[in-house]
Design a protein around this motif. Structure first.
Motif, PDB file in Angstrom:
ATOM      1  N   ALA A 101       4.649 -14.239   7.260  1.00 61.22           N
ATOM      2  CA  ALA A 101       4.001 -14.381   8.574  1.00 61.22           C
ATOM      3  C   ALA A 101       2.637 -13.695   8.594  1.00 61.22           C
ATOM      4  O   ALA A 101       2.441 -12.654   7.966  1.00 61.22           O
ATOM      5  N   ILE A 110       5.671  -4.771   9.741  1.00 60.59           N
ATOM      6  CA  ILE A 110       7.073  -5.159   9.502  1.00 60.59           C
ATOM      7  C   ILE A 110       7.435  -5.004   8.024  1.00 60.59           C
ATOM      8  O   ILE A 110       8.488  -4.469   7.670  1.00 60.59           O
ATOM      9  N   LEU A 111       6.543  -5.463   7.167  1.00 60.12           N
ATOM     10  CA  LEU A 111       6.803  -5.405   5.720  1.00 60.12           C
ATOM     11  C   LEU A 111       6.936  -3.953   5.256  1.00 60.12           C
ATOM     12  O   LEU A 111       7.865  -3.619   4.502  1.00 60.12           O
ATOM     13  N   PRO A 117       3.440  -2.691  14.830  1.00 62.67           N
ATOM     14  CA  PRO A 117       4.171  -2.135  13.677  1.00 62.67           C
ATOM     15  C   PRO A 117       3.968  -3.023  12.450  1.00 62.67           C
ATOM     16  O   PRO A 117       3.843  -4.249  12.592  1.00 62.67           O
ATOM     17  N   GLY A 153       7.801 -11.595   3.425  1.00 68.63           N
ATOM     18  CA  GLY A 153       6.968 -11.531   4.630  1.00 68.63           C
ATOM     19  C   GLY A 153       5.771 -12.451   4.480  1.00 68.63           C
ATOM     20  O   GLY A 153       4.760 -12.092   3.901  1.00 68.63           O
ATOM     21  N   LYS A 164       1.899  -0.869   0.499  1.00 72.87           N
ATOM     22  CA  LYS A 164       3.132  -1.329   1.151  1.00 72.87           C
ATOM     23  C   LYS A 164       4.348  -1.093   0.271  1.00 72.87           C
ATOM     24  O   LYS A 164       5.481  -1.355   0.678  1.00 72.87           O
ATOM     25  N   LYS A 221      -2.988  -3.406  -1.562  1.00 70.41           N
ATOM     26  CA  LYS A 221      -1.931  -3.695  -0.586  1.00 70.41           C
ATOM     27  C   LYS A 221      -0.544  -3.542  -1.204  1.00 70.41           C
ATOM     28  O   LYS A 221       0.373  -3.036  -0.574  1.00 70.41           O
ATOM     29  N   PHE A 276       2.669 -10.934   1.340  1.00 73.55           N
ATOM     30  CA  PHE A 276       1.574 -11.886   1.175  1.00 73.55           C
ATOM     31  C   PHE A 276       0.278 -11.204   1.588  1.00 73.55           C
ATOM     32  O   PHE A 276       0.287 -10.346   2.477  1.00 73.55           O
TER      33      PHE A 276
END
Ligand code: C5P
Length: 404
Positions: A275, A307-308, A305, A273, A341, A337, A323
């Motif tokens: 983006a 996404i990752l 949302p 990810g 995540k 993070k 990222f």
């Protein structure tokens, strides 16, 4: 690259105006650390001189099958044995016909026939010549014979016409050569990548976006392709051409990116990810352009949302890489993070360096600790990152096998 011992490129030039671009290609290859041995057909020497190529490559240029200075008269054998790759750029229609027919009537065609290394060709010719049935047949034959065809591209031609047949640019040819020498550490793996910004519409002409250029994500897609992966690139609005060979899915908003990822992720072995997904979007985009008023305008935003987090939280998640671009306290936020995540690898960079520019530097956080990738062009960083991901992915796979 530095640890790859096979690095000699035999650069063949045939007769076409694009030969002047091959001089630039020779310079780029040399700059990148390759040894370049130029071989020119007689027609090529009408467009650029051997002296030009000799000056750029630092080696004598061969043009003649009957060169008396080669003691055993076997220049065609010696030159092809010394090469790890032959790249003919530009490759004229006539030369492609010769290759397809297995003719060997000058030095370059003879050493192509005598080669025991891969052959790439970059066709360059007038659009009618490219479209002619004979050329189509020759290209099909060469593809069947395992020759890699690079291009051509479409655009303005030296003859004044416009269409398919321009040689692809030296930089794209350099990428192809680099890719050839790249270790295939992700051979056959399916890699899903998000890249670029998202654009959250406020009204039909306005929106919320960010300054992500997509360069890092696109460079990672290129590096993964070069490492042998099958790549799907889900990209927000950027002005970059998708890397040849990737499946590219273009989206605008975070919601569209989420939908595309949900569709593609089932098949993925690795998810990266990259983006810069907008965290918020307007609760409701106005159907008409919002008019200027005297007072304040309030825009109500709602969360997008993550996404990752969604991908990492799936029952059987792919190997997930996140990222983090931070403007301060990089390490602390990045570590937090990674935990939040729940991803095995998080690549952290300073937003000031990373966003929009051509260079980057990363700190990678994984179970083994931290690894720094020193400041370098994004292409170089991307290759190093892909190697790191491949190593961790292989470890994860073998740990799973051990567990049974
Ligand atoms: O939380 P933050 O946006 O800084 O996290 C960055 C990472 O999470 C990036 O890998 C980014 O692609 C991903 N991300 C995402 N969906 C979001 C926000 C971030 O996939 N809505």
């Amino acid at each position: 690259m530095a640890d790859n011992p096979k690095r000699t490129v035999l650069l063949g030039l045939t007769g076409g105006i694009a030969a002047y671009k091959a001089a630039e290609l020779a310079r780029l290859l040399i700059q990148d650390g390759f040894t370049v041995q130029a071989v020119m057909t007689a027609a090529a020497t009408r467009f650029v001189t051997p002296a030009t190529l000799q000056a750029l490559t630092g080696r004598p240029v061969h043009t003649d099958l009957w060169d008396a200075s080669v003691p055993n008269s076997m220049a065609h054998i010696d030159l092809s044995r010394d090469a790890d790759l032959i790249l003919v750029a530009p490759a004229s229609a006539d030369f492609l016909a010769k290759l397809a027919g297995g003719l060997a009537d000058d030095l370059l065609s003879t050493l192509c026939l005598a080669r025991d290394c891969p052959l790439m060709v970059a066709p360059a010719m007038n659009r009618q010549m490219w479209e002619r049935a004979a050329t189509r047949r020759n290209i099909a034959t060469l593809e069947k014979d395992g020759v890699t065809i690079l291009g051509p591209a479409s655009g303005d031609q030296a003859c004044g016409e416009t269409g398919m047949g321009r040689m692809i640019e030296p930089d794209a040819l350099l990428q192809a050569v680099r890719g050839f020498f790249q270790p295939k550490v992700l051979e056959g793996r399916r890699v899903l990548i998000t890249a670029g910004p998202t654009f959250e519409a406020v009204d039909p002409v306005r929106g919320i976006t960010n300054r992500s250029s997509g360069k890092m994500g696109y460079a990672i897609a290129r590096a993964a392709l070069d490492a042998g992966a099958r790549v799907t690139l889900v990209s927000g609005p950027v002005s970059l051409a998708p890397p040849a060979g990737a499946k590219s899915v273009n989206v605008v908003s975070a919601a569209e990116m989420f939908d595309a990822v949900k569709k593609e992720v089932k098949d993925a072995d690795v998810f990266i990810g990259v983006a810069a997904v907008a965290d918020y979007r307007p609760v409701k985009a106005s159907g008409e352009k919002i008019k200027k008023t005297r007072g304040h305008v309030t825009l109500e935003l709602t969360r997008n949302p993550d996404i990752l987090e969604y991908v990492a939280g799936r029952p059987k998640p792919p190997f997930c890489v996140g990222f983090a671009a931070e403007s301060e306290d990089l390490e602390r936020y990045a570590q937090e993070k990674r935990k939040k995540k729940n991803v095995p690898l998080l690549a952290a960079n300073l937003a000031q360096t990373a966003i929009g520019g051509d260079e980057n530097e990363l700190i990678l956080f994984d179970d083994d600790g931290r690894h720094e990738l020193a400041r370098a062009p994004k292409e170089v960083i991307a290759r190093q990152l892909v190697e790191h991901i491949a190593a961790l992915y292989a470890e994860q796979q073998s740990a799973r096998h051990r567990k049974g």
